[in-house]
Write a protein that holds these residues in place. Structure first.
Motif, PDB file in Angstrom:
ATOM      1  N   ASN A   2      39.780  43.499  30.685  1.00 22.34           N
ATOM      2  CA  ASN A   2      39.647  42.326  31.505  1.00 22.34           C
ATOM      3  C   ASN A   2      38.182  41.985  32.137  1.00 22.34           C
ATOM      4  O   ASN A   2      38.150  42.522  33.264  1.00 22.34           O
ATOM      5  CB  ASN A   2      40.694  41.923  32.457  1.00 22.34           C
ATOM      6  CG  ASN A   2      40.793  40.495  32.870  1.00 22.34           C
ATOM      7  OD1 ASN A   2      39.896  39.669  32.771  1.00 22.34           O
ATOM      8  ND2 ASN A   2      41.953  39.955  33.216  1.00 22.34           N
ATOM      9  N   PHE A   3      37.259  41.527  31.233  1.00 23.64           N
ATOM     10  CA  PHE A   3      36.054  41.202  31.966  1.00 23.64           C
ATOM     11  C   PHE A   3      35.877  39.678  32.199  1.00 23.64           C
ATOM     12  O   PHE A   3      34.596  39.132  32.009  1.00 23.64           O
ATOM     13  CB  PHE A   3      35.018  41.609  30.761  1.00 23.64           C
ATOM     14  CG  PHE A   3      35.320  43.149  30.339  1.00 23.64           C
ATOM     15  CD1 PHE A   3      34.970  44.189  31.224  1.00 23.64           C
ATOM     16  CD2 PHE A   3      35.643  43.293  28.891  1.00 23.64           C
ATOM     17  CE1 PHE A   3      34.789  45.292  30.820  1.00 23.64           C
ATOM     18  CE2 PHE A   3      35.654  44.746  28.584  1.00 23.64           C
ATOM     19  CZ  PHE A   3      35.354  45.639  29.662  1.00 23.64           C
ATOM     20  N   ALA A   4      36.804  38.721  32.383  1.00 26.58           N
ATOM     21  CA  ALA A   4      36.838  37.610  32.774  1.00 26.58           C
ATOM     22  C   ALA A   4      36.147  37.335  34.155  1.00 26.58           C
ATOM     23  O   ALA A   4      35.482  36.375  34.267  1.00 26.58           O
ATOM     24  CB  ALA A   4      38.213  36.909  32.859  1.00 26.58           C
ATOM     25  N   SER A   5      36.372  38.255  34.965  1.00 31.61           N
ATOM     26  CA  SER A   5      35.817  37.921  36.318  1.00 31.61           C
ATOM     27  C   SER A   5      36.117  39.000  37.169  1.00 31.61           C
ATOM     28  O   SER A   5      37.100  39.936  36.829  1.00 31.61           O
ATOM     29  CB  SER A   5      36.495  36.642  37.079  1.00 31.61           C
ATOM     30  OG  SER A   5      36.051  36.622  38.348  1.00 31.61           O
ATOM     31  N   ASP A   6      35.271  39.407  38.201  1.00 31.49           N
ATOM     32  CA  ASP A   6      35.908  40.507  39.091  1.00 31.49           C
ATOM     33  C   ASP A   6      36.744  40.015  40.156  1.00 31.49           C
ATOM     34  O   ASP A   6      37.585  40.932  40.797  1.00 31.49           O
ATOM     35  CB  ASP A   6      34.389  41.093  40.346  1.00 31.49           C
ATOM     36  CG  ASP A   6      33.509  39.825  40.418  1.00 31.49           C
ATOM     37  OD1 ASP A   6      33.831  38.592  40.026  1.00 31.49           O
ATOM     38  OD2 ASP A   6      32.315  40.050  40.573  1.00 31.49           O
ATOM     39  N   ASN A   7      37.176  38.791  40.062  1.00 32.97           N
ATOM     40  CA  ASN A   7      38.309  38.507  40.678  1.00 32.97           C
ATOM     41  C   ASN A   7      39.760  38.689  40.192  1.00 32.97           C
ATOM     42  O   ASN A   7      40.624  38.569  40.730  1.00 32.97           O
ATOM     43  CB  ASN A   7      38.383  36.826  40.767  1.00 32.97           C
ATOM     44  CG  ASN A   7      37.363  36.418  41.890  1.00 32.97           C
ATOM     45  OD1 ASN A   7      36.953  36.979  42.708  1.00 32.97           O
ATOM     46  ND2 ASN A   7      36.703  35.028  41.508  1.00 32.97           N
ATOM     47  N   VAL A   8      39.769  39.356  39.133  1.00 34.31           N
ATOM     48  CA  VAL A   8      41.002  39.775  38.384  1.00 34.31           C
ATOM     49  C   VAL A   8      41.497  40.925  38.867  1.00 34.31           C
ATOM     50  O   VAL A   8      42.415  41.382  38.738  1.00 34.31           O
ATOM     51  CB  VAL A   8      40.798  39.581  36.783  1.00 34.31           C
ATOM     52  CG1 VAL A   8      40.374  38.334  36.213  1.00 34.31           C
ATOM     53  CG2 VAL A   8      39.945  40.831  36.314  1.00 34.31           C
ATOM     54  N   SER A   9      40.167  41.617  39.620  1.00 31.61           N
ATOM     55  CA  SER A   9      40.774  43.245  39.883  1.00 31.61           C
ATOM     56  C   SER A   9      41.623  43.096  41.121  1.00 31.61           C
ATOM     57  O   SER A   9      41.764  42.096  41.868  1.00 31.61           O
ATOM     58  CB  SER A   9      39.506  43.912  40.258  1.00 31.61           C
ATOM     59  OG  SER A   9      38.714  43.119  41.404  1.00 31.61           O
ATOM     60  N   PRO A  10      42.233  44.341  41.249  1.00 27.48           N
ATOM     61  CA  PRO A  10      43.416  44.081  42.443  1.00 27.48           C
ATOM     62  C   PRO A  10      42.506  44.775  44.103  1.00 27.48           C
ATOM     63  O   PRO A  10      41.197  45.019  43.672  1.00 27.48           O
ATOM     64  CB  PRO A  10      44.268  45.281  42.129  1.00 27.48           C
ATOM     65  CG  PRO A  10      43.452  46.276  41.329  1.00 27.48           C
ATOM     66  CD  PRO A  10      42.586  45.313  40.432  1.00 27.48           C
ATOM     67  N   LEU A  11      43.228  44.730  44.847  1.00 26.82           N
ATOM     68  CA  LEU A  11      42.547  45.383  45.999  1.00 26.82           C
ATOM     69  C   LEU A  11      42.339  46.982  45.845  1.00 26.82           C
ATOM     70  O   LEU A  11      43.206  47.526  44.948  1.00 26.82           O
ATOM     71  CB  LEU A  11      43.149  45.066  47.318  1.00 26.82           C
ATOM     72  CG  LEU A  11      44.853  45.348  47.278  1.00 26.82           C
ATOM     73  CD1 LEU A  11      45.030  46.718  47.500  1.00 26.82           C
ATOM     74  CD2 LEU A  11      45.391  44.734  48.866  1.00 26.82           C
ATOM     75  N   CYS A  12      41.354  47.820  46.465  1.00 27.58           N
ATOM     76  CA  CYS A  12      41.298  49.008  45.913  1.00 27.58           C
ATOM     77  C   CYS A  12      41.769  49.767  46.973  1.00 27.58           C
ATOM     78  O   CYS A  12      42.363  49.465  48.028  1.00 27.58           O
ATOM     79  CB  CYS A  12      39.669  49.577  46.150  1.00 27.58           C
ATOM     80  SG  CYS A  12      38.692  49.317  47.741  1.00 27.58           S
TER      81      CYS A  12
END
Lengths: 341, 341, 341, 341
Positions: A2-12
């Motif tokens: 998923n390269f749609a946005s960095d907003n799609v990533s979860p918390l680390c």
């Protein structure tokens, strides 16, 4: 993939641990807790000077609240046409400032250029109360197109602001990516270059939801805190914002995450170029804007990659965004798939 | 032994689990993820009718954004003098609504009474564009003084609103405590009683930071979502709001937490009364307002209890608030200590 | 020989007479007087359809109040870069609308072109609540550069607005000059061409201080009257606005004044051209934008003429404005003086 | 026999002459004309100190623009419940100030009492950003109920404002009537008593439409002029505001008009009392609030008198307002008629 946005990533994981650490005992509300009270010191150390930190949960809030303390309701905010405050925050700036006007200007790769900025400002005819006078310049670091201002470039803009008695604000939603790219000290591209306030983003780079308003002009704190409260951005359980931020700046987590994302962007970039893609802009942070032949774009999609077209840059331009959690092995796998197809 | 507020409590284990569950893979941003898309169905089931759910992180945001969709910039919002929107949200209502005016009225124990409300509305002289016409009534359930409207009381207010063509809004920051007290269905004190929209609070009752705007008039959704975005309350990682809410309403967690808090309040109340305290108001939710002799107040403090004086109710009135995590054993321990002293 | 602006002219005799006529007996306040109650009928006759008239004293008020009824606080207003609302009304539009954003576009001679407008609108990427959606198009008739839209040009813009479900507003500060130029019926370039509301200017063309908000969509009246009151634009002695307007439209005074001003502009234009001036734009109303050699500009000044440089159009461009009271003989006299020099 | 309001009166001959005097030649716009440039000096002489004068056309504009320069968007304005800004200006104060909140208090005959004001201010619990802090006190002179603050009473309020670091504003829509009643110097009840700014009303007392914002703190001028422009209250033909004001203060016209109105009010009062009316409040300016038996009220109406019931003061209370043009002979005639009936 998923390269749609960095907003799609979860918390680390480190941020999650910080939240878990605040999952037990009681603590005073509204920022009077021990965790929250460490913020100013932590960020003052990070920036190597005294700062005031006011955390909020979103970048729009951080940007608009900051600007509301920097300009009057009658003033103008000079920014790039591509700026998030101009393109992606609805009418938020006017709402928070009580009417201040965005004055978009152009510049290559979403960056304001000092000379052009100066010329723009010089060309404004001051017609007193009839016209809107610029009161602030707002830049984004890294920019909306994945490029990064050098320290000299920020300082040149800062010098113009000082000469013309304007405030300088930095939208730092991807500040970490910029610092990781430049390898500089955070101070070099902020207060030492004339920046009055920054929205120091964490959400896109591993946090759950927190951006810090960092005020280098600490006299703005009272006004910012009033604006935060009445716009509903003061958390009662404030420690959940503070703990994210403390974890984020501890042991350079923010930079480690950003370096990973930037590196992934370069890896992805190299892979795409090897398949014939061409860059629309230099890849300096964690965003790529590339021209893909329709057939390649389709092969990418068929291989499972998610990414957005970016029509404002051209019909065959696409944006890819990497994040702290982008899996390098997946880029290899993607390469294999589109090579095989 | 912190009875200063329910905001001092941490998030509860179920909420933490929900966040942990969203700690891995990627997901679409801004509410397009699978978790967020379950919200409407979950709350429609909870309320036994179709609703629209728009989550935000704070009660002030939930209240003010809701009201901005219910009144015009020229209108009035009738509320109790003690209402949170009137006393604790700075000038937030005017900010979000573009100028609407709060019209505070009195009533026993922070409750509006239908008859008095009707008389107040009847007494307003309509002077057209010169005067402010009430457009909405806002009530708090449970109230700021720990009391609860019965279903009949809400319905009586709802009938007046309908008669006079006014909207009815409910600040439900402690809605769970009210439902737990009444033992009713959530529908009974909301849409069935004429409520158009509610801020359904979770933060004070075990969540990290989330209140849901629940719209019974689903036509308001578009306007509410626009107001949410431009005020910076749209989370990019929206699933972290949604996951909290889904966990909160799953398996009656919200009611279990509230029942615990209410029960703890009654236990604390009984203990305090046994030491000579007298109630300023009935204890119907998780807040106590009690009159303490100075000597007893001091003994409480010496025993380690944290609580606030409440000067607006009188010089010797104090507020105690319990929460989902209040330890009943600690109340016993507190009793022992002040008895010994 | 004051060509600085039409605002430098005094009120005309007919307007003064109208005020004098209201200098005696009492009359109801706030528009309930007999004079004010004639407005709707007078303007409905003028425009050959039912309209609602709401008079205010200034063009900024007429424009901004009208727009506040046409757009939401989240919307965009497409206008020309040179538009008065964009360049000369401070942050008034955002103030009155609660945040709506001006979306300036280019076009020759301060005019929007239907095709370019349609292309601009088509190019906007709708990103839902993140982006600002155009809700209204605003054009100025005659334009800020003294040019005039033909009826067909307005209708073409109106058709685009209808197709895209946008409102169409006309800033008619110099509407009379446009109608005088076109020789058309006022309806032809307003409601028949798709205009929803117009600010019908009188101040620049012989009145003391009055512009009429004329609503072709009469359902907007209530909202406009609320906005007028709370912004302090409702006159208590409302008849002094109404009497100006009635005199202004009686016996074609508005057109007679405008024809005189337009004629004076052409006379002045011819004279200047005979001395080597060149036109920056066609002279269609009562404004000239001309290129003057420095030596000629100086001779004009030496001869006693007052006029402004217009640097936004070029270093040697100057604006001359004529009015209802411009003395044609003075233009001859000016010609004599600069010829002699 | 129109006693409905002083707003029903026409402009007075001296004001009309002043407008006629500006009916010929051209003059610079927006206040740069010779007439407008005399304002500061004229009012500085009137008030016996340097002041800044910013004229607008209505009292609502004068009040709200002034307040927008005196308070922040987060602040409170303490005023009497009966204050025009609280009861008659829609949501204008919130609109112009960006959200500031009116804090109405009670007091006899629409007057704030210093002691009660101080007690009210002392009782406010400061809860930081959560609560609204008073920033300004606003009083009306003469009040909405026709009563007048003595110089000592204003000074006592001014002292409290100074002690508590609050601004003091005076709504002087009927300032002339107050000065005429007191026989004092205008300075005595304004800046010498601690007033920062006043709306100096002329419209109700013989002008066509002009109220002057008079700033004793001249540093507020820039902000006030910005607010005036963007709210559409800057006249292009500014001399028509200025000429009214200059005529109004020349040769004590303002006081002569007010003395006439006050005298007429006393005459009317005596007449009504002789028929059994009783006063609801002292008659100190040009307004009477009297209790009339239904039968007397009917006889008055039958005799041709126009006046309003004032239900907020009681079912049988009526308001009568006199003006600069009230005909004393008509009061005699009215007396004859109701005596005969």
């Amino acid at each position: 993939m998923n390269f749609a946005s960095d907003n799609v990533s979860p918390l680390c994981p480190e941020i999650l641990s910080a939240l878990e650490h605040e999952a037990y005992g009681n603590a005073p509300a509204y920022g009077a807790d021990e965790t929250s009270r460490q913020l100013d010191a932590a960020f003052s150390e990070l920036f190597d000077r005294e700062v005031a930190v006011v955390p909020v949960a979103t970048g729009t809030a951080a940007n608009c609240i900051s600007l509301s303390a920097l300009v009057s309701p009658f003033g103008g905010i000079v920014c790039h046409h591509e700026a998030h405050i101009n393109e992606d925050e609805s009418t938020g700036v006017a709402f928070f400032t009580g009417g201040a006007k965005l004055m978009p200007v152009d510049g290559p790769a979403a960056k304001l250029e000092a000379d052009n900025l100066d010329a723009f400002l010089a060309s404004r005819v001051d017609r007193g109360v009839h016209s809107v006078a610029p009161e602030c310049v707002a830049i984004t670091q890294a920019t909306e197109l994945g490029t990064v201002y050098t320290a000299d470039e920020v300082a040149a803009i800062g010098a113009i602001c000082k000469k013309r008695d304007l405030r300088l604000f930095m939208d730092g939603a991807r500040f970490a990516n910029a610092v990781a790219h430049l390898g500089c000290h955070p101070a070099d591209i902020t207060w030492k270059a004339g920046v009055d306030a920054i929205s120091f983003g964490a959400t896109k780079n591993g946090a759950q939801a927190v951006d810090a308003i960092v005020l280098f002009d600490t006299s703005l704190r009272g006004r910012v805190e009033q604006a935060r409260k009445r716009s509903g951005h003061l958390y009662s359980k404030h420690r959940y914002l503070a703990s994210q931020l403390l974890a984020y700046v501890k042991d350079d987590l923010w930079l480690r995450n950003a370096r990973h994302a930037n590196g992934a962007a370069r890896t992805l970039c190299d892979m795409l170029v090897s398949h014939g893609a061409t860059l629309a802009h230099a890849v300096e942070g964690n965003e790529l804007f590339v021209r893909l032949a329709p057939e390649l774009a389709q092969r990418m999609r068929d291989a499972g990659a998610l990414f957005h077209p970016w029509p404002s840059l051209g019909a065959d331009i696409y944006r890819f965004v990497t994040a702290w959690n982008t899996d390098i092995a997946q880029i290899s796998e993607l390469n294999d798939r589109i090579t095989r197809n």
